[in-house]
Design an enzyme around this catalytic site. Sequence first.
Site, PDB file in Angstrom:
ATOM      1  N   GLU A   1     -62.840  -6.418 164.886  1.00 12.18           N
ATOM      2  CA  GLU A   1     -61.461  -6.685 165.269  1.00 12.18           C
ATOM      3  C   GLU A   1     -60.567  -5.468 165.072  1.00 12.18           C
ATOM      4  O   GLU A   1     -60.794  -4.645 164.189  1.00 12.18           O
ATOM      5  CB  GLU A   1     -60.925  -7.852 164.444  1.00 12.18           C
ATOM      6  CG  GLU A   1     -61.582  -9.148 164.872  1.00 12.18           C
ATOM      7  CD  GLU A   1     -61.129 -10.336 164.056  1.00 12.18           C
ATOM      8  OE1 GLU A   1     -60.952 -11.399 164.644  1.00 12.18           O
ATOM      9  OE2 GLU A   1     -60.962 -10.194 162.837  1.00 12.18           O
TER      10      GLU A   1
ATOM     11  N   GLY B   1     -63.981  -3.326 156.976  1.00 12.03           N
ATOM     12  CA  GLY B   1     -64.814  -2.260 156.439  1.00 12.03           C
ATOM     13  C   GLY B   1     -64.115  -1.377 155.427  1.00 12.03           C
ATOM     14  O   GLY B   1     -62.904  -1.407 155.274  1.00 12.03           O
TER      15      GLY B   1
ATOM     16  N   CYS C   1     -64.793  -7.980 148.186  1.00  8.08           N
ATOM     17  CA  CYS C   1     -63.587  -8.302 147.405  1.00  8.08           C
ATOM     18  C   CYS C   1     -63.306  -9.801 147.510  1.00  8.08           C
ATOM     19  O   CYS C   1     -63.444 -10.392 148.584  1.00  8.08           O
ATOM     20  CB  CYS C   1     -62.396  -7.489 147.914  1.00  8.08           C
ATOM     21  SG  CYS C   1     -62.673  -5.708 147.757  1.00  8.08           S
TER      22      CYS C   1
ATOM     23  N   CYS D   1     -68.372  -5.692 155.612  1.00  5.38           N
ATOM     24  CA  CYS D   1     -68.013  -4.760 154.543  1.00  5.38           C
ATOM     25  C   CYS D   1     -68.893  -5.048 153.338  1.00  5.38           C
ATOM     26  O   CYS D   1     -69.235  -6.201 153.068  1.00  5.38           O
ATOM     27  CB  CYS D   1     -66.541  -4.955 154.158  1.00  5.38           C
ATOM     28  SG  CYS D   1     -65.933  -3.768 152.938  1.00  5.38           S
TER      29      CYS D   1
ATOM     30  N   CYS E   1     -54.392  -0.898 163.717  1.00  3.35           N
ATOM     31  CA  CYS E   1     -55.204  -1.094 162.522  1.00  3.35           C
ATOM     32  C   CYS E   1     -56.660  -1.129 162.973  1.00  3.35           C
ATOM     33  O   CYS E   1     -57.074  -2.040 163.699  1.00  3.35           O
ATOM     34  CB  CYS E   1     -54.772  -2.417 161.887  1.00  3.35           C
ATOM     35  SG  CYS E   1     -55.708  -2.870 160.446  1.00  3.35           S
TER      36      CYS E   1
HETATM   37  N1  SAH Z   1     -61.555  -1.494 152.564  1.00  2.00           N
HETATM   38  C1  SAH Z   1     -60.254  -0.899 152.656  1.00  2.00           C
HETATM   39  C2  SAH Z   1     -59.502  -1.231 153.925  1.00  2.00           C
HETATM   40  C3  SAH Z   1     -59.477  -2.673 154.413  1.00  2.00           C
HETATM   41  S1  SAH Z   1     -58.346  -3.824 153.797  1.00  2.00           S
HETATM   42  C4  SAH Z   1     -59.452  -1.243 151.429  1.00  2.00           C
HETATM   43  O1  SAH Z   1     -59.936  -1.989 150.585  1.00  2.00           O
HETATM   44  O2  SAH Z   1     -58.362  -0.726 151.247  1.00  2.00           O
HETATM   45  C5  SAH Z   1     -56.731  -3.310 154.088  1.00  2.00           C
HETATM   46  C6  SAH Z   1     -55.758  -3.894 153.060  1.00  2.00           C
HETATM   47  O3  SAH Z   1     -55.655  -5.326 153.180  1.00  2.00           O
HETATM   48  C7  SAH Z   1     -56.221  -3.643 151.645  1.00  2.00           C
HETATM   49  O4  SAH Z   1     -55.178  -3.256 150.813  1.00  2.00           O
HETATM   50  C8  SAH Z   1     -56.766  -4.994 151.256  1.00  2.00           C
HETATM   51  O5  SAH Z   1     -56.870  -5.100 149.894  1.00  2.00           O
HETATM   52  C9  SAH Z   1     -55.764  -5.898 151.903  1.00  2.00           C
HETATM   53  N2  SAH Z   1     -56.213  -7.298 151.987  1.00  2.00           N
HETATM   54  C10 SAH Z   1     -57.476  -7.756 152.084  1.00  2.00           C
HETATM   55  N3  SAH Z   1     -57.502  -9.109 152.087  1.00  2.00           N
HETATM   56  C11 SAH Z   1     -56.219  -9.520 151.992  1.00  2.00           C
HETATM   57  C12 SAH Z   1     -55.594 -10.816 151.972  1.00  2.00           C
HETATM   58  N4  SAH Z   1     -56.301 -11.930 152.057  1.00  2.00           N
HETATM   59  N5  SAH Z   1     -54.257 -10.852 151.874  1.00  2.00           N
HETATM   60  C13 SAH Z   1     -53.515  -9.727 151.814  1.00  2.00           C
HETATM   61  N6  SAH Z   1     -54.057  -8.491 151.858  1.00  2.00           N
HETATM   62  C14 SAH Z   1     -55.387  -8.383 151.945  1.00  2.00           C
END
Ligand code: SAH
Length: 345
Positions: A91, A164, A115, A111, A104
């Site tokens: 996406e 990712g 997390c 990934c 974006c």
């Molecule tokens: N892997 C990279 C980039 C992808 S995520 C990273 O971890 O930074 C891009 C941003 O969105 C990151 O700050 C991530 O922590 C945040 N993010 C991921 N899931 C989220 C959620 N459910 N709500 C709000 N932000 C989120």
Amino acid sequence: MKQSFYDLNYSDLEMVISQNDLNHSAASVLFNWHYKKKEPAQCVDKIAKLSLAFFENKFDFSLPEIDTVHESKEDRTVKFLFKLKDQHKVETVLIPFHNKYSICLSSQVGCAMNCSFCFTGKQGLKRNLTTSEIVGQFLQAWRWLAKNRPGEERILNIVFMGQGEPLHNFDAVKKACEIFLSKHGTSIGVQKITISTAGYIPGLKRWSEEIPGVNLALSLHSPFEEKRNELIPINKKYPLDEVLETIDKIPLNKKQFITYEYILIKDFNDSPDDAEKLGTILAGKSAYINLIPFNSFPGSHYKRPDLDKIEKFKEILDTFKIPTLIRTAKGDDVLAACGQLNSKS
Ligand code: SAH
């Protein structure tokens, strides 16, 4: 299988041209033609027939196929689902601001970081994207805008905040940045590209030497190691204090700062103590904080704090004199906000 033309940065292209004794002016013509035009135009008159035939025979010019497009009714955010050659899907999101857009981009299918608050992580890592698949997301979104929202086809910022971990796919992301930055290519300003990382230290170590000038964002999310372990499992291997130390060594130019992203999760990391500690560890750095109220997705057990709690959190950070922004979610109605990307239509 033919190599994709969009995997070549400008110096790769020059190399191909010189190794095959073609006219060296073909490099800038081809780059201009493919990266500066909103439409895949024919440009045969400016390039020798021989060079053109060579590239058409040897290289693949196809781009990721647009599978579905979701347009937010609330705020004009556009979410694309792209189908890749091996049927995997990724996406990409266009985020509007004043009739211009930020894009974006995704860097991997799925990934590996897993997390706990992120929808993408739930699929695991399927594979890295190639440079052409990264650049291709940009070109396709741009062409879609030119066709569907004529006059609005300006993409001024690129953020690697899609699916990712970009630093876990360093080489392909680096080459994509080189193409975006090239004055022969899309010619995006160096300050307009941001790569966001969960804190993958091997990638951070290569950062300062190999991607100079491009902005960096760290997904920080908790100043406490225990809590951060729970949110971002790679924190156990690459703990926050080491991540911050590594980032501090990256030379920044005068106007540059590091963005620290902080997801606010109700009753987990949104207390005054969390804010105090966050302020303490970031005070004095060239820092900018983005507070991202948690975006929910199917199956998530975390919740978003109430607005007054979010504002209180920001007030505490203000006392540390760190510029802080509360990021409002865009594209929530089409599951296009941070952490909601999951390769499903
Ligand atoms: N892997 C990279 C980039 C992808 S995520 C990273 O971890 O930074 C891009 C941003 O969105 C990151 O700050 C991530 O922590 C945040 N993010 C991921 N899931 C989220 C959620 N459910 N709500 C709000 N932000 C989120």
